[in-house]
Design a protein around this motif. Sequence first.
Motif, PDB file in Angstrom:
ATOM      1  N   TRP A 189     -15.752 109.437  76.318  1.00  0.00           N
ATOM      2  CA  TRP A 189     -14.299 109.240  76.293  1.00  0.00           C
ATOM      3  C   TRP A 189     -13.533 110.524  76.570  1.00  0.00           C
ATOM      4  O   TRP A 189     -12.345 110.597  76.285  1.00  0.00           O
ATOM      5  CB  TRP A 189     -13.807 108.612  74.995  1.00  0.00           C
ATOM      6  CG  TRP A 189     -14.446 107.306  74.684  1.00  0.00           C
ATOM      7  CD1 TRP A 189     -15.140 106.990  73.564  1.00  0.00           C
ATOM      8  CD2 TRP A 189     -14.469 106.128  75.505  1.00  0.00           C
ATOM      9  NE1 TRP A 189     -15.611 105.703  73.610  1.00  0.00           N
ATOM     10  CE2 TRP A 189     -15.203 105.152  74.799  1.00  0.00           C
ATOM     11  CE3 TRP A 189     -13.959 105.802  76.761  1.00  0.00           C
ATOM     12  CZ2 TRP A 189     -15.443 103.877  75.299  1.00  0.00           C
ATOM     13  CZ3 TRP A 189     -14.190 104.542  77.255  1.00  0.00           C
ATOM     14  CH2 TRP A 189     -14.926 103.593  76.529  1.00  0.00           C
ATOM     15  N   TYR A 239      -3.134 106.809  78.197  1.00  0.00           N
ATOM     16  CA  TYR A 239      -4.493 106.774  77.665  1.00  0.00           C
ATOM     17  C   TYR A 239      -4.370 106.808  76.159  1.00  0.00           C
ATOM     18  O   TYR A 239      -3.911 107.799  75.582  1.00  0.00           O
ATOM     19  CB  TYR A 239      -5.240 108.003  78.181  1.00  0.00           C
ATOM     20  CG  TYR A 239      -6.699 108.062  77.866  1.00  0.00           C
ATOM     21  CD1 TYR A 239      -7.594 107.224  78.502  1.00  0.00           C
ATOM     22  CD2 TYR A 239      -7.185 108.985  76.949  1.00  0.00           C
ATOM     23  CE1 TYR A 239      -8.947 107.295  78.229  1.00  0.00           C
ATOM     24  CE2 TYR A 239      -8.538 109.061  76.677  1.00  0.00           C
ATOM     25  CZ  TYR A 239      -9.419 108.212  77.319  1.00  0.00           C
ATOM     26  OH  TYR A 239     -10.749 108.297  77.046  1.00  0.00           O
ATOM     27  N   ILE A 295      -6.035 106.448  72.427  1.00  0.00           N
ATOM     28  CA  ILE A 295      -7.237 106.409  71.599  1.00  0.00           C
ATOM     29  C   ILE A 295      -6.841 106.000  70.188  1.00  0.00           C
ATOM     30  O   ILE A 295      -5.864 106.515  69.643  1.00  0.00           O
ATOM     31  CB  ILE A 295      -7.937 107.782  71.576  1.00  0.00           C
ATOM     32  CG1 ILE A 295      -8.355 108.153  72.996  1.00  0.00           C
ATOM     33  CG2 ILE A 295      -9.153 107.764  70.661  1.00  0.00           C
ATOM     34  CD1 ILE A 295      -9.081 109.459  73.095  1.00  0.00           C
ATOM     35  N   GLU A 305     -11.970 101.136  70.687  1.00  0.00           N
ATOM     36  CA  GLU A 305     -11.135 102.283  70.337  1.00  0.00           C
ATOM     37  C   GLU A 305     -10.226 102.740  71.468  1.00  0.00           C
ATOM     38  O   GLU A 305      -9.123 103.207  71.233  1.00  0.00           O
ATOM     39  CB  GLU A 305     -12.047 103.461  69.939  1.00  0.00           C
ATOM     40  CG  GLU A 305     -12.672 103.326  68.561  1.00  0.00           C
ATOM     41  CD  GLU A 305     -11.669 103.540  67.446  1.00  0.00           C
ATOM     42  OE1 GLU A 305     -10.718 104.304  67.641  1.00  0.00           O
ATOM     43  OE2 GLU A 305     -11.839 102.929  66.380  1.00  0.00           O
ATOM     44  N   VAL A 306     -10.704 102.645  72.723  1.00  0.00           N
ATOM     45  CA  VAL A 306     -10.027 103.345  73.819  1.00  0.00           C
ATOM     46  C   VAL A 306      -9.398 102.344  74.788  1.00  0.00           C
ATOM     47  O   VAL A 306     -10.070 101.414  75.255  1.00  0.00           O
ATOM     48  CB  VAL A 306     -11.030 104.239  74.575  1.00  0.00           C
ATOM     49  CG1 VAL A 306     -10.297 105.080  75.593  1.00  0.00           C
ATOM     50  CG2 VAL A 306     -11.743 105.138  73.583  1.00  0.00           C
ATOM     51  N   HIS A 307      -8.130 102.560  75.063  1.00  0.00           N
ATOM     52  CA  HIS A 307      -7.405 101.638  75.933  1.00  0.00           C
ATOM     53  C   HIS A 307      -6.511 102.399  76.898  1.00  0.00           C
ATOM     54  O   HIS A 307      -6.134 103.541  76.655  1.00  0.00           O
ATOM     55  CB  HIS A 307      -6.528 100.693  75.106  1.00  0.00           C
ATOM     56  CG  HIS A 307      -7.283  99.824  74.172  1.00  0.00           C
ATOM     57  ND1 HIS A 307      -7.565 100.190  72.877  1.00  0.00           N
ATOM     58  CD2 HIS A 307      -7.828  98.598  74.336  1.00  0.00           C
ATOM     59  CE1 HIS A 307      -8.251  99.233  72.297  1.00  0.00           C
ATOM     60  NE2 HIS A 307      -8.426  98.256  73.155  1.00  0.00           N
TER      61      HIS A 307
END
Lengths: 408, 219
Positions: free
Chosen positions: B68, B129, B131, B148-150
Amino acid sequence: MATNAALAKGAPNILQQVQQYLTERLAVMDLFDETFTDRAKTNPWYCVGGMFYFTWVIVLVTGFWLLMWYTPTIEQGYASIEHIQHELPFGWLFRAVHKYAGDAMIILATMRSYRFVFTGDYKKPYEIVYFISIFAIIVCMYSGLTGYLLIWNQRAFWATKVMVTFPTYIDATPGLGFQYFGRNTAFWWLGGGSIGQGTMTNFLTAHYALSIIAFLLIEQYFWKTKLRRMNMTWQQMLVTLAIVVGVVYMRPSEMGTFANPTVTPNPILSDWYFLALYQLMKYQHPVTATWVTVVIPAVAILCAFMDVRPERSLWDRPGMAVVSIGAFIQWIALSVLIILNIADIQRDPPFWYVSFMIPAVLAGWLEWLHFKKTKVPKGLWALPVFANQVLKRPSPTAKPEPKTAPAE
Amino acid sequence: MEQRLTRRNFMAAWLGALPGFGLLGYLIPVWWRFLFPTMEPFGFLSGQVLGTEKEQFVENTSEMQKPWDMRPFEFVRQARLFTSDGIYNTRVPGFLVAIPKDTSNPKEGDVEYRAFSRICVHLGCVFNYVIGRDEVKVGYNYAVPLNEVHFACPCHLSVYDLSQLIPIPGVSISTEDEPWMKGPLVVSGPAPRPARPFKVRVDDRGDIYIVQLEGGGLS
């Protein structure tokens, strides 16, 4: 042949019918309520057209003044407006009056269209007048949007991006992708593949042209008809001007921050007249949202052709009353929701679909009840009679036809 | 007002109309080229745009080993515009992301490099971005984040889940020929398709280059 027989009898052919239809309607043409002078004396709602023209003149005068000091480049545009705002004597006043008089035009055009609906004035032969009043709202909104980009701040930049990108979803509509109409439209507005100097030049031109071309056409019309342009007394003009200047003093126009193509601010709002559409864009698939945007003004225009019964009072047209008032309330509600930043994409759309449907069903039901009470024999026979009535489209001035006995 | 359609006036009408159509045939292409200088002749039938792209260095792999890890960059495309130069450098913002090969158990070094255009495929805003589950829940209205990450867009609240990459729907190129043609799945909001991917090339020294952008979008 049948057509030849009809011609021999002297029945008008289709072209002549169209010509007759247009002649009847163009004879009562009215752009700024200039033919409603008598009604304006007793009913202030008929001053709205005059106020619309007056605010337009204010916008034009201040616009010319601003154009002298504005530099239409993306590097210097923002700085030149800062110069107008902070350094030129009364520059802030001229700029704010230009903005708020433009906003007033949108409000007044909307009020005038609603007046047509509420008073039943849009019925035959005023359909084209009503059509023009709706079209005026759209032109005003586009004029506002094109003018807003010129400041080149964050809100303007992203509002333009959204507005220019949404036609591309016309191509995403099943069956319509082959002609790239939306994409070409987007390219034309953008002046290329992205927002840049080409976009700003295009928008400045459009902002200028939308007013000037319309103004020239309308001057031609007034020169021909010799009617008085502004259906107002000088006291009314002064009150209008005072309202605009009062708003300027209450809420001076803002500058925003210089446009940054790499950062979209969160949350981001458009200008106030696009807020409801913006909220709808969040709820729907973009293709649906695009067509809803196109269909809303079309439906507003179609109202004039659907509301065919001769009654003019709003109490006698319960369906149209519910639809028009409901649409207004929903527009306000959606605008408020986006300002409060309330949008739950999972939860809200079903709620909104239902809340759009309830007034529509209610309107149909009320219309049916009212119709049953006043016009139609009982039982299932009401339906064909209703259809017949719709097809026959009695004119508002014509006397009601004698009732025929229901077939039992 | 009686006007009969006879053979004579039918012919007369066409005699007048034909030169008129001919004139339009001359004028419309000229006008069209004037309105759309960025298009090839007949480009409006294919939606084709004139523009060139150049390979561009972003980062070395040694700097991006953690899962990430992200580097923002701006990809320059030269596009034709209505300016006096006729040319305008379009800067497409993008994210280069080190995506763990096993998203359920991310390990340092076990990553692949993918890049995506930051321009939201919905209506062209630039997304962020994000997190953390709380950020995407509070800021972008995505109710139940699974990962978690989008990527999340402020304009109309579209959320893309970077842990779920899917092939771009409606594109004839298969992901076996072009493994980069994959984008993050839309998990919330109105965006109709995954984000637009860049083609990424990693050379022998571990330098990561952005090669090209998936065609078709406005920037």
